[in-house]
Design a protein around this motif. Structure first.
Motif, PDB file in Angstrom:
ATOM      1  N   ASP A  16      13.457   8.310  93.066  1.00 13.26           N
ATOM      2  CA  ASP A  16      13.992   9.647  92.788  1.00 13.26           C
ATOM      3  C   ASP A  16      13.004  10.525  92.031  1.00 13.26           C
ATOM      4  O   ASP A  16      13.107  11.745  92.073  1.00 13.26           O
ATOM      5  CB  ASP A  16      15.292   9.548  91.975  1.00 13.26           C
ATOM      6  N   VAL A  17      12.077   9.914  91.313  1.00 13.45           N
ATOM      7  CA  VAL A  17      11.122  10.721  90.545  1.00 13.45           C
ATOM      8  C   VAL A  17       9.711  10.689  91.119  1.00 13.45           C
ATOM      9  O   VAL A  17       8.852  11.431  90.660  1.00 13.45           O
ATOM     10  CB  VAL A  17      11.098  10.329  89.040  1.00 13.45           C
ATOM     11  N   LEU A  61       7.071  -3.904  89.749  1.00 17.06           N
ATOM     12  CA  LEU A  61       5.647  -4.228  89.842  1.00 17.06           C
ATOM     13  C   LEU A  61       5.353  -5.705  89.597  1.00 17.06           C
ATOM     14  O   LEU A  61       4.226  -6.152  89.793  1.00 17.06           O
ATOM     15  CB  LEU A  61       4.844  -3.329  88.902  1.00 17.06           C
ATOM     16  N   MET A  62       6.362  -6.467  89.195  1.00 13.31           N
ATOM     17  CA  MET A  62       6.196  -7.909  89.087  1.00 13.31           C
ATOM     18  C   MET A  62       6.069  -8.515  90.485  1.00 13.31           C
ATOM     19  O   MET A  62       5.531  -9.599  90.658  1.00 13.31           O
ATOM     20  CB  MET A  62       7.381  -8.554  88.354  1.00 13.31           C
ATOM     21  N   SER A  63       6.581  -7.795  91.480  1.00 11.57           N
ATOM     22  CA  SER A  63       6.520  -8.269  92.858  1.00 11.57           C
ATOM     23  C   SER A  63       5.105  -8.092  93.409  1.00 11.57           C
ATOM     24  O   SER A  63       4.595  -6.971  93.496  1.00 11.57           O
ATOM     25  CB  SER A  63       7.505  -7.484  93.725  1.00 11.57           C
ATOM     26  N   GLU A  64       4.499  -9.215  93.769  1.00  9.84           N
ATOM     27  CA  GLU A  64       3.154  -9.153  94.344  1.00  9.84           C
ATOM     28  C   GLU A  64       3.158  -8.338  95.638  1.00  9.84           C
ATOM     29  O   GLU A  64       2.212  -7.618  95.931  1.00  9.84           O
ATOM     30  CB  GLU A  64       2.628 -10.565  94.607  1.00  9.84           C
ATOM     31  N   GLU A  65       4.264  -8.425  96.381  1.00 14.90           N
ATOM     32  CA  GLU A  65       4.386  -7.683  97.639  1.00 14.90           C
ATOM     33  C   GLU A  65       4.297  -6.166  97.392  1.00 14.90           C
ATOM     34  O   GLU A  65       3.577  -5.459  98.091  1.00 14.90           O
ATOM     35  CB  GLU A  65       5.711  -8.033  98.316  1.00 14.90           C
ATOM     36  N   ILE A  66       5.003  -5.676  96.391  1.00 19.18           N
ATOM     37  CA  ILE A  66       4.962  -4.242  96.069  1.00 19.18           C
ATOM     38  C   ILE A  66       3.571  -3.847  95.592  1.00 19.18           C
ATOM     39  O   ILE A  66       3.030  -2.827  96.020  1.00 19.18           O
ATOM     40  CB  ILE A  66       6.048  -3.871  95.026  1.00 19.18           C
ATOM     41  N   ARG A  67       2.966  -4.665  94.724  1.00 21.19           N
ATOM     42  CA  ARG A  67       1.608  -4.352  94.242  1.00 21.19           C
ATOM     43  C   ARG A  67       0.625  -4.269  95.412  1.00 21.19           C
ATOM     44  O   ARG A  67      -0.197  -3.359  95.479  1.00 21.19           O
ATOM     45  CB  ARG A  67       1.134  -5.389  93.224  1.00 21.19           C
ATOM     46  N   GLU A  68       0.731  -5.214  96.342  1.00 23.86           N
ATOM     47  CA  GLU A  68      -0.161  -5.214  97.514  1.00 23.86           C
ATOM     48  C   GLU A  68       0.044  -3.959  98.364  1.00 23.86           C
ATOM     49  O   GLU A  68      -0.923  -3.348  98.824  1.00 23.86           O
ATOM     50  CB  GLU A  68       0.067  -6.470  98.371  1.00 23.86           C
ATOM     51  N   LYS A  69       1.308  -3.587  98.576  1.00 22.17           N
ATOM     52  CA  LYS A  69       1.600  -2.375  99.363  1.00 22.17           C
ATOM     53  C   LYS A  69       0.988  -1.144  98.698  1.00 22.17           C
ATOM     54  O   LYS A  69       0.438  -0.278  99.368  1.00 22.17           O
ATOM     55  CB  LYS A  69       3.108  -2.179  99.528  1.00 22.17           C
ATOM     56  N   THR A 107      -2.537   4.223 101.953  1.00 24.55           N
ATOM     57  CA  THR A 107      -3.527   5.268 102.239  1.00 24.55           C
ATOM     58  C   THR A 107      -2.866   6.634 102.360  1.00 24.55           C
ATOM     59  O   THR A 107      -3.532   7.625 102.622  1.00 24.55           O
ATOM     60  CB  THR A 107      -4.301   4.955 103.543  1.00 24.55           C
ATOM     61  N   SER A 108      -1.535   6.667 102.181  1.00 23.20           N
ATOM     62  CA  SER A 108      -0.822   7.944 102.241  1.00 23.20           C
ATOM     63  C   SER A 108       0.316   7.939 101.222  1.00 23.20           C
ATOM     64  O   SER A 108       0.747   6.868 100.765  1.00 23.20           O
ATOM     65  CB  SER A 108      -0.240   8.167 103.646  1.00 23.20           C
ATOM     66  N   GLU A 109       0.787   9.116 100.901  1.00 25.28           N
ATOM     67  CA  GLU A 109       1.897   9.255  99.960  1.00 25.28           C
ATOM     68  C   GLU A 109       3.142   8.559 100.512  1.00 25.28           C
ATOM     69  O   GLU A 109       3.902   7.941  99.769  1.00 25.28           O
ATOM     70  CB  GLU A 109       2.190  10.735  99.683  1.00 25.28           C
ATOM     71  N   PHE A 149       8.566   1.141  97.558  1.00 25.49           N
ATOM     72  CA  PHE A 149       9.714   0.975  96.657  1.00 25.49           C
ATOM     73  C   PHE A 149      11.054   0.956  97.390  1.00 25.49           C
ATOM     74  O   PHE A 149      12.089   0.949  96.757  1.00 25.49           O
ATOM     75  CB  PHE A 149       9.702   2.082  95.595  1.00 25.49           C
ATOM     76  N   GLN A 150      11.028   0.944  98.723  1.00 27.85           N
ATOM     77  CA  GLN A 150      12.298   0.923  99.464  1.00 27.85           C
ATOM     78  C   GLN A 150      12.725  -0.476  99.816  1.00 27.85           C
ATOM     79  O   GLN A 150      11.957  -1.386  99.879  1.00 27.85           O
ATOM     80  CB  GLN A 150      12.176   1.773 100.727  1.00 27.85           C
TER      81      GLN A 150
END
Length: 147
Positions: free
Chosen positions: A5-6, A124-132, A137-139, A146-147
């Motif tokens: 949302d932010v 951000l504890m999720s390695e998957e999210i950090r990797e993504k 390469t885009s907004e 985060f979805q």
């Protein structure tokens, strides 16, 4: 209030050029000023750097979450930034930081920034999210992480 949302495409820097802690804070504040969310740039930079002087917000795993609460912030916002080369942000693990989330909240707001900070830290504890985020390469790719 949730992270998605932010997060705002206008508040993302996918290729940070800074090489120091203070420079990256200054670079991350620029979009907030451009969008009218921060009304006094130097005041907000000082707020964030004063917070950093208390203890680093470089949480490790390549992540830093600088934040500030100030009267010069008009609405709660998060700036996403990514460095290709990494920045020495005095992180707790001693490693460079690559992913940055600058949280800006108005002085008179409740503790919503603490809730966002907590959500962000958990995500951000999720390695998957950090990797993504590192590969984004885009907004749109940042938002999708985060979805």
């Amino acid at each position: 209030m949730e992270i998605k949302d932010v997060l705002n495409k206008k508040l993302m820097i996918l290729d940070l050029q800074s090489s120091s802690k203070e420079d990256v804070v200054m670079e991350l504040v620029k979009p907030l000023v451009k969008e009218g969310i921060v009304t006094e740039e130097s005041h907000f930079i000082k707020t964030v750097m004063d917070r950093e002087a208390q203890s680093t917000t470089g949480i490790g795993m390549g992540i830093a979450i600088p934040h500030g609460k100030s009267s010069v912030v008009t609405e709660p916002s998060i700036v996403f930034g990514k460095s290709q080369k990494g920045i020495d942000y005095e992180a707790l693990d001693g490693e460079p930081s690559y992913i940055f989330f600058l949280i800006a909240v108005p002085e008179n707001s409740d503790d919503q920034h603490l809730r966002v900070l907590s959500q962000l830290s958990r995500s951000l504890m999720s390695e998957e999210i950090r990797e993504k985020l590192l590969k984004a390469t885009s907004e749109e790719e940042v938002l999708k992480a985060f979805q």
